[in-house]
Structures are given as C-alpha cells and as structure tokens.
Design a protein around this motif. Structure first.
Motif, short mmCIF file in Angstrom:
data_model
loop_
_atom_site.label_atom_id
_atom_site.label_comp_id
_atom_site.label_asym_id
_atom_site.label_seq_id
_atom_site.Cartn_x
_atom_site.Cartn_y
_atom_site.Cartn_z
N LEU A 1 0.84 -1.19 0.00
CA LEU A 1 0.00 0.00 0.00
C LEU A 1 0.88 1.24 0.00
CD1 LEU A 1 -2.53 -1.05 2.79
CD2 LEU A 1 -2.81 -1.33 0.32
N SER A 2 0.50 2.21 -0.82
CA SER A 2 1.20 3.50 -0.84
C SER A 2 0.21 4.62 -0.57
CB SER A 2 1.88 3.71 -2.19
OG SER A 2 0.93 3.72 -3.24
N GLU A 3 0.76 5.76 -0.17
CA GLU A 3 -0.07 6.93 0.15
C GLU A 3 -1.11 6.57 1.22
OE1 GLU A 3 -0.47 10.99 -0.24
OE2 GLU A 3 0.95 9.68 -1.26
N THR A 4 -0.64 5.90 2.29
CA THR A 4 -1.55 5.51 3.37
C THR A 4 -1.95 6.69 4.26
OG1 THR A 4 0.31 4.95 4.82
CG2 THR A 4 -0.60 3.18 3.45
N LYS A 5 -1.11 7.74 4.26
CA LYS A 5 -1.39 8.95 5.05
C LYS A 5 -1.55 8.63 6.53
CE LYS A 5 -3.83 11.18 1.20
NZ LYS A 5 -5.07 11.84 0.77
N CYS A 6 -0.76 7.71 7.03
CA CYS A 6 -0.86 7.36 8.45
C CYS A 6 0.50 6.96 8.99
CB CYS A 6 -1.87 6.23 8.66
SG CYS A 6 -1.37 4.65 7.96
N LYS A 7 0.60 6.89 10.30
CA LYS A 7 1.82 6.48 10.95
C LYS A 7 1.98 4.96 10.87
CE LYS A 7 2.95 10.64 12.12
NZ LYS A 7 4.11 11.30 11.45
N ALA A 8 3.21 4.51 11.03
CA ALA A 8 3.50 3.09 10.89
C ALA A 8 2.75 2.26 11.92
CB ALA A 8 5.01 2.86 11.02
N ARG A 9 2.45 2.83 13.08
CA ARG A 9 1.77 2.04 14.12
C ARG A 9 0.36 1.62 13.71
NH1 ARG A 9 2.05 7.30 16.19
NH2 ARG A 9 0.03 8.38 16.36
N ARG A 10 -0.21 2.30 12.71
CA ARG A 10 -1.54 1.90 12.26
C ARG A 10 -1.54 0.52 11.61
NH1 ARG A 10 -5.62 5.24 10.78
NH2 ARG A 10 -6.66 3.29 10.24
N VAL A 11 -0.35 0.04 11.22
CA VAL A 11 -0.28 -1.27 10.58
C VAL A 11 -0.73 -2.37 11.54
CG1 VAL A 11 2.10 -1.80 11.21
CG2 VAL A 11 1.15 -2.73 9.11
N ASP A 12 -0.52 -2.16 12.84
CA ASP A 12 -0.92 -3.17 13.83
C ASP A 12 -2.42 -3.39 13.82
OD1 ASP A 12 1.72 -3.49 14.61
OD2 ASP A 12 1.58 -1.93 16.15
N ARG A 13 -3.17 -2.31 13.69
CA ARG A 13 -4.64 -2.42 13.68
C ARG A 13 -5.12 -3.16 12.43
NH1 ARG A 13 -7.46 3.16 14.63
NH2 ARG A 13 -5.82 3.13 16.21
N LEU A 14 -4.49 -2.86 11.29
CA LEU A 14 -4.88 -3.52 10.05
C LEU A 14 -4.45 -4.98 10.04
CD1 LEU A 14 -6.39 -2.86 7.47
CD2 LEU A 14 -4.22 -2.19 6.42
N LYS A 15 -3.30 -5.27 10.64
CA LYS A 15 -2.83 -6.66 10.74
C LYS A 15 -3.83 -7.52 11.51
CE LYS A 15 1.32 -6.92 12.37
NZ LYS A 15 2.54 -6.50 13.10
N GLU A 16 -4.39 -6.97 12.57
CA GLU A 16 -5.36 -7.72 13.37
C GLU A 16 -6.63 -8.01 12.57
OE1 GLU A 16 -6.06 -5.58 16.93
OE2 GLU A 16 -4.02 -5.81 17.70
N LYS A 17 -7.09 -7.02 11.79
CA LYS A 17 -8.30 -7.22 10.99
C LYS A 17 -8.11 -8.29 9.93
CE LYS A 17 -10.38 -2.61 11.43
NZ LYS A 17 -10.88 -1.43 10.69
N LEU A 18 -6.92 -8.33 9.34
CA LEU A 18 -6.67 -9.23 8.21
C LEU A 18 -6.02 -10.54 8.63
CD1 LEU A 18 -5.23 -6.61 5.69
CD2 LEU A 18 -7.52 -7.59 5.69
N ASN A 19 -5.52 -10.61 9.87
CA ASN A 19 -4.74 -11.77 10.33
C ASN A 19 -3.49 -11.94 9.46
OD1 ASN A 19 -4.18 -13.94 12.04
ND2 ASN A 19 -5.22 -15.40 10.71
N TYR A 20 -2.81 -10.84 9.20
CA TYR A 20 -1.57 -10.81 8.42
C TYR A 20 -0.45 -10.26 9.30
CZ TYR A 20 -3.18 -11.71 3.60
OH TYR A 20 -3.64 -12.29 2.44
#
Length: 304
Positions: free
Chosen positions: A204-223
C-alpha cells in the motif's frame, strides 16, 4: 436538511398541501396514475430523495412511516447456480426488506448480476458488499450497485446529505485523514478484497498514516506487516503478508520497501521491492538511481 415528501394517494382529488414537519400531502385521483407513482420509486428532485408512502383513509398522515424507500439493487459476483430466489431473498433481508427478483418465466436469472427490488431504510448506511457462506462452508463475497441513487455521503455512506455541503462532514473528513486510510469505505473494501483473495503480499502506498496503524490492520486481516510513516498530509507505505510465509526486510525509506520472501517448500526465496515515486519530479532521479543499484545487487545475488 431532509428532502422527504409524503403523498396522499387515497384518491380524494388532485393537489398538494404542505403539512407540519416539512412533509407534503399529494392527492392523486386516478388509480393508474397512483400505481405508476408508487411503482416508479425512487423519486428525487435535484438528486435529493423524495420518500412516498400511501396513506389509507383511516390513517393519520402525520404518523406514516417515511423512513423506507424502494430501490433496484444489482448483486454482482454470483455464480449462475446462485442466481435464484433463495439467494435473492436472503440478500434482500440482509440489506432491507425484500420485495422481488427480476427473472424469466422459468424463475431463472441471467446476466452479469442478479437484479432485486428492495426497500431500504434511508437512515442506515448503504451496504457495498456482503459475505455469503455456501453449503460447503466456503465464503463468497458479493458486491452491490444501486439504481437511481440520490445524493449520499461518500464518507459515511448515508443518503440525505453530501459531505461538501456539511461543515461537520468536513471536520469528520479532516479527522479521518489525520488517522490515515481515508475514506472509511477504502478500509472496508481493502479488508473485504484481501480476506476474499488472500494474496501473499499486499503493498500500500499513500496511506497517510503512521507506521503504528499497521498493527490495527494486521489484526483485521490476520496478516503480518511493516509500515513507513507518512509526512504531513501525504506519503506513507505499508507491506502486509500472510502468516504462513516468511519475509526478511532488507531496506526501506519513505519511497520504498525492499524484502526477501520465502517461497513454497522446495523452492528458493524471491525478492519483492515496492516503490512509490517522489511527488516532486526533480527528486525522482534519486529514486531511479536507487532502483538501478538495487537491480545490480539482485544480479550479484543470483536473482533474475
């Protein structure tokens, strides 16, 4: 502002009268005209929805429910074997009140989508997709398109207002942009597509967010995943991968993520490098030089 109207279709005469609460009573005398008006829903004026409801002779016009309106909805991504009344009824109940299905004389539906008639509650958010479970336990994600939609908010999916006319919606949008991955439907669509297709990697590019937001998305996707911070109102990278593979990070910057990815058993690893060009044309040369250097490095390591 709500642009709803109430039409008195009792057949007592023609004419329109304003009633308290911003609604209107409209009497239509001819039965054919009344039928055409009711079956022609949804009606709108200047892309603002008009909700009509028939009022019986014994009913109080002020107590008529003006929260439901009929729409034609197309259900996409269904196999032909699932284009039947059972699936149409199930989906129709999930998104509103099922009214009917468009089919042929044999009760079969053909084409790229299944067309159904549904009454939707205009106070609810529009559904874009729905996950169905087959008899074998598999999951099937179907997507919806609506005919003759009135104005609706692309931020929250609600009919009756548009974001550009609402200061509150602008504030809502600015708040969401600070948190990244805007608009909310973008995140919903991303989660739906990733869960359905289960790709090995998602860049993903141009996420417009801090790197810590990846943790929340990881939980939703189980990735698993890593992220690169955005700067100001732009930028930001994210790489997600399935938990059944291994990924080794080689290098990263605000414009790239370079990794080595494990492959299936018995096969060697492979390289994945995701790039996002600099918005300033004069600075894209630097990234181009880096790409050339990376290509040389890959050849030296035996990657082709």
């Amino acid at each position: 502002m709500r642009f709803y109207s109430k039409y008195d279709l009792t057949g007592t005469g023609d004419g329109i009268q304003a009633t308290p609460g911003g609604t209107y009573s409209h009497a239509i005398s001819h039965v054919i005209d009344r039928k055409r008006v009711v079956e022609g829903c949804p009606w709108s004026f200047d892309k603002n929805i008009l909700i009509l409801n028939e009022v019986g002779a014994t009913e109080n016009p002020m107590q008529v429910d003006l929260n439901w309106c009929e729409f034609y909805v197309h259900i996409h991504d269904l196999p032909l074997s699932k284009m039947n009344l059972e699936i149409a009824t199930h989906v129709g109940i999930k998104i509103g009140r099922f009214i009917g299905m468009e089919d042929d004389e044999a009760g079969r539906a053909w084409g790229a989508s299944l067309r159904i008639r549904v009454a939707l509650n205009v106070n609810n958010l529009l559904r874009r997709a729905l996950k169905l479970r087959t008899t074998g336990g598999d999951e099937q994600v179907v997507h919806f398109t609506y005919e003759r939609l009135p104005n609706f908010c692309y931020l929250c999916g609600r009919m009756g207002h548009i974001a550009k006319l609402s200061a509150a919606r602008k504030q809502f949008q600015q708040t969401r942009e600070k948190k990244g991955l805007e608009p909310p439907w973008t995140v919903c669509t991303l989660v739906e597509q990733v869960k359905f297709h289960r790709p090995i990697l998602v860049f993903l590019s141009e996420t417009k967010c801090k790197a810590r937001r990846v943790d929340r998305l990881k939980e939703k996707l189980n990735y698993n995943g890593i992220g690169v911070d955005s700067h100001g109102k732009g930028g930001g990278l994210m790489l997600l991968w399935r938990k059944d593979i291994d990924v080794w990070l080689q290098s990263y910057s605000e414009h790239h993520i370079d990794t080595i990815v494990s492959s299936e058993e018995g096969k060697g690893p492979w390289r994945f490098s995701g790039f996002y060009g600099h918005p300033e044309v004069s600075k894209r040369r630097t990234l181009g030089i880096y790409c050339i250097g990376l290509a040389i490095n890959l050849l030296e390591l035996g990657f082709v």
